[in-house]
Design a protein around this motif. Structure first.
Motif, PDB file in Angstrom:
ATOM      1  N   CYS A  24       0.824  -1.215   0.000  1.00 60.33           N
ATOM      2  CA  CYS A  24       0.000   0.000   0.000  1.00 60.33           C
ATOM      3  C   CYS A  24       0.854   1.259   0.000  1.00 60.33           C
ATOM      4  O   CYS A  24       1.909   1.308   0.617  1.00 60.33           O
ATOM      5  N   THR A  25       0.380   2.252  -0.718  1.00 61.02           N
ATOM      6  CA  THR A  25       1.018   3.564  -0.732  1.00 61.02           C
ATOM      7  C   THR A  25      -0.070   4.633  -0.711  1.00 61.02           C
ATOM      8  O   THR A  25      -1.236   4.341  -0.944  1.00 61.02           O
ATOM      9  N   PRO A  43       3.257  -1.290   4.991  1.00 63.40           N
ATOM     10  CA  PRO A  43       4.707  -1.076   4.881  1.00 63.40           C
ATOM     11  C   PRO A  43       5.220  -0.087   5.925  1.00 63.40           C
ATOM     12  O   PRO A  43       4.498   0.805   6.359  1.00 63.40           O
ATOM     13  N   SER A  44       6.453  -0.269   6.273  1.00 65.20           N
ATOM     14  CA  SER A  44       7.119   0.650   7.194  1.00 65.20           C
ATOM     15  C   SER A  44       7.175   2.034   6.568  1.00 65.20           C
ATOM     16  O   SER A  44       7.365   2.167   5.364  1.00 65.20           O
ATOM     17  N   PRO A  45       7.034   3.094   7.365  1.00 73.39           N
ATOM     18  CA  PRO A  45       7.122   4.459   6.823  1.00 73.39           C
ATOM     19  C   PRO A  45       8.479   4.751   6.192  1.00 73.39           C
ATOM     20  O   PRO A  45       8.604   5.645   5.376  1.00 73.39           O
ATOM     21  N   SER A  46       9.499   3.977   6.541  1.00 77.02           N
ATOM     22  CA  SER A  46      10.824   4.211   5.982  1.00 77.02           C
ATOM     23  C   SER A  46      11.019   3.553   4.619  1.00 77.02           C
ATOM     24  O   SER A  46      12.045   3.736   3.971  1.00 77.02           O
ATOM     25  N   SER A  54      10.019   8.423  -0.432  1.00 76.52           N
ATOM     26  CA  SER A  54       9.206   7.782   0.586  1.00 76.52           C
ATOM     27  C   SER A  54       7.841   7.441  -0.011  1.00 76.52           C
ATOM     28  O   SER A  54       7.313   8.177  -0.838  1.00 76.52           O
ATOM     29  N   ILE A  55       7.280   6.312   0.411  1.00 76.02           N
ATOM     30  CA  ILE A  55       5.980   5.915  -0.135  1.00 76.02           C
ATOM     31  C   ILE A  55       4.865   6.811   0.383  1.00 76.02           C
ATOM     32  O   ILE A  55       3.777   6.819  -0.154  1.00 76.02           O
ATOM     33  N   GLY A  87       7.593   6.653  12.931  1.00 75.76           N
ATOM     34  CA  GLY A  87       7.035   7.609  11.977  1.00 75.76           C
ATOM     35  C   GLY A  87       5.712   7.172  11.378  1.00 75.76           C
ATOM     36  O   GLY A  87       5.208   7.787  10.448  1.00 75.76           O
ATOM     37  N   LEU A  88       5.132   6.112  11.900  1.00 78.39           N
ATOM     38  CA  LEU A  88       3.852   5.609  11.415  1.00 78.39           C
ATOM     39  C   LEU A  88       2.801   6.714  11.448  1.00 78.39           C
ATOM     40  O   LEU A  88       2.637   7.390  12.447  1.00 78.39           O
ATOM     41  N   ASN A  89       2.115   6.907  10.349  1.00 70.58           N
ATOM     42  CA  ASN A  89       1.128   7.983  10.229  1.00 70.58           C
ATOM     43  C   ASN A  89      -0.276   7.374  10.188  1.00 70.58           C
ATOM     44  O   ASN A  89      -0.791   7.073   9.128  1.00 70.58           O
TER      45      ASN A  89
END
Length: 94
Positions: A24-25, A43-46, A54-55, A87-89
């Motif tokens: 997912c992006t 996915p990881s924010p990194s 960055s995705i 950094g998870l949003n």
């Protein structure tokens, strides 16, 4: 969540979640998010795309049950303290 985990592994749902959410992006609206069982599979924010950008994953998780979202918020807090999901949003909404 703990009781459901075994049946998800044996039925194949766990693998399906990994495949479905792992790429997912952009902006994601997760309806009926419950306790946030899917969150760890995004996915990881990194993670970066092929061109090193960055995705930019943003997740809004919603559910009509406030108690479920309280549990999801606890998971989000734990995930943000983990280096993989730093950094998870994610925002939850009733």
């Amino acid at each position: 969540d703990k009781e459901i985990g075994f049946s998800e592994r044996t039925s194949g749902i766990l693998g399906f979640r990994k495949r479905l959410l792992g790429n997912c992006t952009g902006k994601v609206l997760e309806v009926a998010a419950g306790t946030g069982r899917n969150l760890e599979y995004y996915p990881s924010p990194s993670v970066t795309s092929g061109n090193n950008k960055s995705i930019g994953l943003e997740i809004v998780a919603t559910d009509f049950n406030k108690e479920m979202l309280i549990e999801a918020d606890k998971k989000i807090h734990k995930m943000r303290n983990n280096s993989k999901h730093n950094g998870l949003n994610v925002v939850t909404r009733v």
